[in-house]
Design a protein around this motif. Structure first.
Motif, PDB file in Angstrom:
ATOM      1  N   VAL A  69      30.622 -59.200 -44.420  1.00 14.44           N
ATOM      2  CA  VAL A  69      30.525 -57.747 -44.589  1.00 14.44           C
ATOM      3  C   VAL A  69      30.852 -57.018 -43.297  1.00 14.44           C
ATOM      4  CG1 VAL A  69      28.997 -55.855 -45.235  1.00 14.44           C
ATOM      5  CG2 VAL A  69      28.834 -58.037 -46.429  1.00 14.44           C
ATOM      6  N   ASP A  70      30.357 -57.526 -42.167  1.00 15.11           N
ATOM      7  CA  ASP A  70      30.637 -56.875 -40.886  1.00 15.11           C
ATOM      8  C   ASP A  70      32.140 -56.799 -40.619  1.00 15.11           C
ATOM      9  OD1 ASP A  70      27.994 -56.546 -40.503  1.00 15.11           O
ATOM     10  OD2 ASP A  70      27.897 -57.525 -38.552  1.00 15.11           O
ATOM     11  N   THR A  71      32.835 -57.894 -40.883  1.00 18.20           N
ATOM     12  CA  THR A  71      34.287 -57.930 -40.654  1.00 18.20           C
ATOM     13  C   THR A  71      35.009 -56.940 -41.548  1.00 18.20           C
ATOM     14  OG1 THR A  71      34.137 -60.268 -40.046  1.00 18.20           O
ATOM     15  CG2 THR A  71      36.320 -59.415 -40.614  1.00 18.20           C
ATOM     16  N   ILE A  72      34.624 -56.890 -42.817  1.00 20.71           N
ATOM     17  CA  ILE A  72      35.285 -55.982 -43.750  1.00 20.71           C
ATOM     18  C   ILE A  72      34.986 -54.532 -43.392  1.00 20.71           C
ATOM     19  CG2 ILE A  72      35.404 -55.265 -46.169  1.00 20.71           C
ATOM     20  CD1 ILE A  72      34.874 -58.172 -46.939  1.00 20.71           C
ATOM     21  N   ILE A  73      33.750 -54.240 -42.973  1.00 16.39           N
ATOM     22  CA  ILE A  73      33.393 -52.874 -42.583  1.00 16.39           C
ATOM     23  C   ILE A  73      34.272 -52.405 -41.426  1.00 16.39           C
ATOM     24  CG2 ILE A  73      31.622 -51.564 -41.335  1.00 16.39           C
ATOM     25  CD1 ILE A  73      29.564 -52.674 -43.173  1.00 16.39           C
ATOM     26  N   ARG A  74      34.512 -53.279 -40.457  1.00 18.76           N
ATOM     27  CA  ARG A  74      35.294 -52.891 -39.280  1.00 18.76           C
ATOM     28  C   ARG A  74      36.781 -52.745 -39.601  1.00 18.76           C
ATOM     29  NH1 ARG A  74      32.368 -56.989 -36.711  1.00 18.76           N
ATOM     30  NH2 ARG A  74      34.259 -58.275 -36.775  1.00 18.76           N
ATOM     31  N   GLN A  75      37.312 -53.564 -40.497  1.00 18.74           N
ATOM     32  CA  GLN A  75      38.769 -53.655 -40.627  1.00 18.74           C
ATOM     33  C   GLN A  75      39.336 -53.126 -41.943  1.00 18.74           C
ATOM     34  OE1 GLN A  75      40.370 -57.504 -39.459  1.00 18.74           O
ATOM     35  NE2 GLN A  75      38.580 -57.943 -38.228  1.00 18.74           N
ATOM     36  N   ALA A  76      38.515 -52.938 -42.956  1.00 22.11           N
ATOM     37  CA  ALA A  76      39.046 -52.492 -44.244  1.00 22.11           C
ATOM     38  C   ALA A  76      39.591 -51.073 -44.139  1.00 22.11           C
ATOM     39  CB  ALA A  76      37.971 -52.573 -45.318  1.00 22.11           C
ATOM     40  N   THR A  77      40.753 -50.861 -44.691  1.00 20.66           N
ATOM     41  CA  THR A  77      41.407 -49.548 -44.628  1.00 20.66           C
ATOM     42  C   THR A  77      41.195 -48.773 -45.928  1.00 20.66           C
ATOM     43  OG1 THR A  77      43.449 -50.577 -45.373  1.00 20.66           O
ATOM     44  CG2 THR A  77      43.158 -50.323 -43.007  1.00 20.66           C
ATOM     45  N   CYS A  78      40.001 -48.847 -46.475  1.00 14.94           N
ATOM     46  CA  CYS A  78      39.702 -48.151 -47.727  1.00 14.94           C
ATOM     47  C   CYS A  78      38.205 -47.879 -47.792  1.00 14.94           C
ATOM     48  CB  CYS A  78      40.141 -49.006 -48.925  1.00 14.94           C
ATOM     49  SG  CYS A  78      39.301 -50.603 -49.001  1.00 14.94           S
ATOM     50  N   GLU A  79      37.778 -47.202 -48.858  1.00 13.92           N
ATOM     51  CA  GLU A  79      36.355 -46.964 -49.054  1.00 13.92           C
ATOM     52  C   GLU A  79      35.655 -48.283 -49.377  1.00 13.92           C
ATOM     53  OE1 GLU A  79      36.011 -44.116 -52.134  1.00 13.92           O
ATOM     54  OE2 GLU A  79      37.023 -42.516 -51.025  1.00 13.92           O
ATOM     55  N   LEU A  80      34.383 -48.355 -49.009  1.00 13.20           N
ATOM     56  CA  LEU A  80      33.631 -49.601 -49.181  1.00 13.20           C
ATOM     57  C   LEU A  80      32.265 -49.299 -49.773  1.00 13.20           C
ATOM     58  CD1 LEU A  80      33.611 -52.680 -48.594  1.00 13.20           C
ATOM     59  CD2 LEU A  80      32.603 -52.149 -46.388  1.00 13.20           C
ATOM     60  N   LEU A  81      31.925 -50.017 -50.859  1.00 10.50           N
ATOM     61  CA  LEU A  81      30.620 -49.882 -51.507  1.00 10.50           C
ATOM     62  C   LEU A  81      29.924 -51.236 -51.441  1.00 10.50           C
ATOM     63  CD1 LEU A  81      31.655 -47.931 -54.742  1.00 10.50           C
ATOM     64  CD2 LEU A  81      30.950 -46.983 -52.540  1.00 10.50           C
ATOM     65  N   LEU A  82      28.790 -51.297 -50.723  1.00 12.03           N
ATOM     66  CA  LEU A  82      27.986 -52.515 -50.639  1.00 12.03           C
ATOM     67  C   LEU A  82      26.780 -52.356 -51.543  1.00 12.03           C
ATOM     68  CD1 LEU A  82      27.979 -53.104 -46.765  1.00 12.03           C
ATOM     69  CD2 LEU A  82      29.584 -53.982 -48.453  1.00 12.03           C
ATOM     70  N   VAL A  83      26.599 -53.292 -52.451  1.00 11.81           N
ATOM     71  CA  VAL A  83      25.533 -53.181 -53.464  1.00 11.81           C
ATOM     72  C   VAL A  83      24.526 -54.300 -53.247  1.00 11.81           C
ATOM     73  CG1 VAL A  83      24.978 -53.120 -55.905  1.00 11.81           C
ATOM     74  CG2 VAL A  83      27.153 -52.180 -55.095  1.00 11.81           C
ATOM     75  N   ARG A  84      23.289 -53.917 -52.982  1.00 13.24           N
ATOM     76  CA  ARG A  84      22.192 -54.878 -52.926  1.00 13.24           C
ATOM     77  C   ARG A  84      21.376 -54.647 -54.188  1.00 13.24           C
ATOM     78  NH1 ARG A  84      16.554 -54.958 -53.306  1.00 13.24           N
ATOM     79  NH2 ARG A  84      15.577 -55.868 -51.488  1.00 13.24           N
ATOM     80  N   LEU A  85      21.493 -55.570 -55.147  1.00 11.95           N
ATOM     81  CA  LEU A  85      20.860 -55.393 -56.446  1.00 11.95           C
ATOM     82  C   LEU A  85      19.353 -55.573 -56.355  1.00 11.95           C
ATOM     83  CD1 LEU A  85      23.415 -57.300 -58.698  1.00 11.95           C
ATOM     84  CD2 LEU A  85      23.151 -54.824 -58.449  1.00 11.95           C
ATOM     85  N   GLY A  86      18.632 -54.684 -57.053  1.00  8.68           N
ATOM     86  CA  GLY A  86      17.184 -54.777 -57.082  1.00  8.68           C
ATOM     87  C   GLY A  86      16.691 -55.878 -57.998  1.00  8.68           C
TER      88      GLY A  86
END
Length: 865
Positions: free
Chosen positions: A708-725
């Motif tokens: 996730v850290d790598t994608i957050i830094r380098q992704a050139t688009c919007e990012l949605l991280l889902v932590r399911l309850g």
């Protein structure tokens, strides 16, 4: 100011500085060659002596496996570029391929080569010495400001000095640089190579305990040549060419075989050391001293059977060692094999004619076999001449080396080092001029993907604010995710001239129907359009979708990266991921949502959430499943089983048909999930990524985890991280909490909410902001603006309320609010300068996700860093 100018002028690349650097490089290369020679000799002595104290069938395999594993670990952990002989890496770097050469590579190469040679693997130290010399020179060239040409000259000088110091042969070092590595005869290049090679060769002999007399002490110059021997030297050249071609092919196949094993580099080297130790243990004791084997052949009175055994054993052992990727060269093995072949031909000649001794043919065979393997006949002739200083050998060497070269090149054309580079996806034979490379690039390879955009319904005042907070000089204008215009700084002049008010819409000032290009346009066409229309940037489309911008600056940056040997977009190399399975649906959406499908237990829920978002935004869904392999294997060459992954993607295809949403699926083989995801984002022009997030990480220095850290830094688009309850269900969730702290991600988080309400029309949305207890007044203007946006634009009139609160910390306040009010969904990330920055420093999302049982979604917008 004067001192700064003086130092800048002093270090500016020029002929005097190049000569001074060449002298230093020669000294450093000689010292490294001496270190490698004595250290490998010491380790070899230790190995041989141990084999007499402990039974050889135990000592040699054990030492070979352990030393090989340590050498592989050092290379794998600290400098992967230090594997192999090193000459292909130097050749690629001189061809402007972005392969790292540095002091770190040199240090790792030295230590790992010592361990490799000490393990008993039948490789040479000359190739590593060339690599070390070039790496040291490259590191030195970075200390002072230099031009790309100056850097290449220093690397070439370092390589020549390394070879000259390894063989005590300065002329050979110069010729090898000119003939194989650089193919450059310019005055400054040749001059620096001569100086560095001369100093390296002379200093190596002085400090290595020898005099300046070049011939070997053990060889007496008693050779002769008569016309009647000509057929035998031609026969030797033909045989050397045939066996050299077979040897080259064996090296390539050995490398491919080790890769198919699918094991790490340390294990490959350990395996090679183990096999070498076992084979050497069953051979006569002479084979334990690999460094003395060549002189043993050319000076000893041996039986034909013993020489033939040496040839066969050396041939097989070299293939075993080299294929593993061990840091060792091919010069020494080639010379030993050539001496054996020459000795055998000389024995036949002596039995028939009785003119020349087999030892003379052994020397000629060394040059002939080396010429056939490395395809450098001039260097091969000179290296034997410098070793022996025997003029009588020159003509036989010319006959044998040139014949061998012609035969080997006929059977397997091209340089061995170029072939080795091709195995790693680098084809330097197709390298054209810099201008040619640049114009052959496509817009897709150079364009900027992370581009801020404006919406057509925005006001001019909002556009002015966007310009003031951005480095962009032009903004594409989108309407329903389609490009309808572009706004530049010149368009804003209409406001200053009083033609329009700040409340006017962006549509009224933009340039409609701008000139656009597709992703497949080459830069030659791009440059033509930029000049033809006198503009500085062009929007890039894939079909009708806006995917990026390209400017003159992007083209200049691509050329600068190439000149500085940095990452070059069009440079072939092993790709970090490879698509092994793919399905496609019609491309009818306005954008694409990428879903990472990994855990079967959560896949259905993530896919349902993706369907909600895609349905509302009229997106297509791209489902990605990643099969990870060892990073030492080529993803394109590694066999994998796709059945389990295809079963997982089948549910996505069924869901797409149910919801009437285009669903594309693909399975990638990659070294890690992050690289495969980033590849998919780039290849498929993804607008939004949806992926699961466990909510915490145990990795030191990481916030959300490696992937996730790598994608957050380098992704050139919007990012949605889902932590399911624990009990999350799209049907049952009723209350949603959105913490606000301002910043560019606010609108991204708010834009997500209407999609979620399409499934549950009665979803209650509460906007909150945490204030410090010490604040006497709370400014809720940001909350009111967000509420008005949801009510007026997204028509969520009766569902939105604001809930300002005070708490000592953001995370504690939100956790307590979630528990007390019974929220079952928290959307974080309305926080570009606020909460997201705190997340990166204080890990607020992890604290919230760990402290609540409900589902948490973290949003990161396209333009955030």
């Amino acid at each position: 100011m004067f001192l700064n100018k003086y130092f800048r002028d002093f270090w500016r690349p020029r002929k005097g500085l190049a000569i001074a650097e060449a002298c230093v490089i020669g000294v450093v290369a000689a010292l490294s060659a001496i270190f490698l020679r004595f250290s490998s000799g010491f380790m070899g002595t230790f190995r041989v002596s141990t084999s007499y104290v402990i039974p050889a069938f135990l000592a040699l395999p054990l030492i070979g496996a352990s030393f090989g594993f340590i050498a592989g670990f050092l290379v794998d952990r600290f400098a992967p570029e230090a594997s192999g002989s090193g000459i292909p890496q130097v050749k690629a770097s001189l061809a402007n391929v972005p392969i790292r050469l540095s002091w770190r590579v040199a240090a790792v190469k030295l230590v790992s080569a010592v361990l490799t040679l000490g393990s008993g693997m039948t490789l040479g130290r000359q190739g590593p010495t060339v690599h070390v010399g070039a790496a040291l020179a490259a590191g030195m060239s970075r200390v002072v400001p230099t031009s790309p040409d100056h850097r290449r000259q220093m690397i070439a000088a370092g390589a020549g000095a390394g070879l000259a110091a390894a063989f005590n042969a300065p002329i050979t070092g110069i010729l090898f640089v000119v003939e194989e590595l650089l193919q450059d005869l310019s005055g400054i290049t040749l001059g620096t190579a001569i100086i560095a090679s001369f100093i390296g060769g002379v200093l190596s002999r002085l400090l290595g305990g020898r005099s300046l007399q070049l011939n070997l002490e053990l060889i007496e110059s008693t050779s002769s040549f008569t016309i009647t021997e000509l057929p035998f030297y031609l026969l030797l050249g033909i045989l050397a060419g045939l066996f050299a071609a077979l040897f080259r092919q064996g090296l390539i196949q050995s490398l491919k075989y080790y890769r198919k094993l699918g094991i790490s580099l340390p294990l490959r080297l350990a395996l090679a050391g183990l096999i070498s130790g076992i084979i050497i243990a069953v051979l006569p004791e002479t084979f334990r001293n690999n460094t003395g084997l060549r002189q043993f052949i050319i000076t000893g009175d041996l039986s034909v059977y013993r020489v033939a055994l040496v040839f066969i054993a050396q041939f097989i052992l070299t293939l075993v060692a080299f294929g593993s990727g061990a840091p060792g060269g091919l010069f020494a093995p080639s010379l030993i094999l050539g001496s054996c072949l020459g000795y055998l031909v000389g024995f036949v000649e002596f039995q028939i004619l009785g003119i020349s001794s087999p030892n003379t043919y052994a020397l000629v065979g060394m040059g002939a076999f080396f010429s056939g393997v490395s395809k450098v006949p001039i260097t091969a002739i000179m290296i034997i001449f410098e070793i022996t200083t025997d003029f009588n050998l020159v003509l036989p060497l010319m006959i044998g080396s040139v014949t061998s070269y012609l035969v080997a090149d006929k059977l397997i054309p091209g340089s061995l080092y170029a072939k080795l580079l091709q195995l790693n996806g680098i084809d330097i034979d197709t390298v054209t001029s810099i201008d040619g490379r640049i114009t052959q690039l496509t817009a897709n390879e150079v364009m900027q993907r992370r581009v801020e955009t404006l919406q057509s319904q925005m006001t001019v005042d909002e556009a002015i604010q966007a310009f003031s907070h951005s480095t962009q000089r032009g903004f594409p204008v989108l309407e329903n995710n389609k490009l309808v215009g572009i706004v530049t700084q010149s368009d804003l002049m209409k406001i200053r001239e009083g033609q329009l008010s700040r409340d006017a819409s962006v549509k009224e000032i933009m340039t409609p129907h701008p000139v656009t290009i597709s992703t497949k346009y080459n830069l030659g066409n791009v440059l033509y359009l930029l000049d033809r229309h006198q503009i500085s940037r062009l929007p890039v489309l894939q079909g009708h979708r806006f995917v990026g911008m390209i400017s003159r600056g992007d083209i200049i940056r691509a050329e600068a990266n190439y000149l500085n040997c940095k990452s070059f977009p069009n440079q072939p190399k092993i790709k970090p991921s490879y698509t092994v399975y793919q399905t496609k649906s019609p491309s009818v959406g306005r954008g694409r949502l990428l879903v990472l499908v990994a855990n079967p237990e959560t896949a259905d829920t993530l896919l349902q959430m993706a369907a909600l978002i895609a349905k509302y935004n009229r997106y297509e869904i791209e489902c990605l499943q990643v099969i990870t392999i060892s990073r030492h294997n080529n993803p394109a060459e590694t066999p994998v089983k796709t059945s389990p992954s295809r079963q997982l993607l089948l549910s996505a295809e069924i869901m797409g048909k149910k919801w009437n949403i285009p669903v594309h699926t693909q399975i990638k083989v990659a070294h890690n999930v992050a690289s495969a995801t980033l590849d998919a984002i780039k290849e498929r022009h993804i607008d939004t990524v949806l992926m699961g997030w466990k909510g915490s990480t145990n990795t030191p220095g990481r916030i959300f985890g490696n992937v996730v850290d790598t994608i957050i830094r380098q992704a050139t688009c919007e990012l949605l991280l889902v932590r399911l309850g624990n009990s999350f269900n799209l049907v049952n969730f009723k209350r949603c909490l959105v913490p606000m702290a301002g910043g560019p991600n606010s609108k991204i988080a708010l834009k997500l909410l209407p999609a979620l309400t399409t499934f549950n029309k009665k979803l209650e949305i509460r906007l909150t902001q945490v204030f410090s207890p010490s604040q006497t007044q709370t400014d809720t203007k940001g909350l009111e603006v967000a509420k008005n946006l949801l009510v007026n634009r997204y028509k969520l009139s009766n569902q939105v309320e604001i809930m300002p609160m005070k708490a000592a910390s953001v995370s504690e306040g939100i956790i307590n609010l979630v528990k007390s009010e019974g929220f079952d969904l928290v959307v974080l990330g309305a926080s570009g300068e606020g909460m997201l920055q705190q997340a990166m420093k204080g890990n607020i999302p992890e604290a919230i996700a760990s402290g609540v049982d409900c589902t948490v979604i973290l949003v990161r917008g396209m333009s955030s860093e």
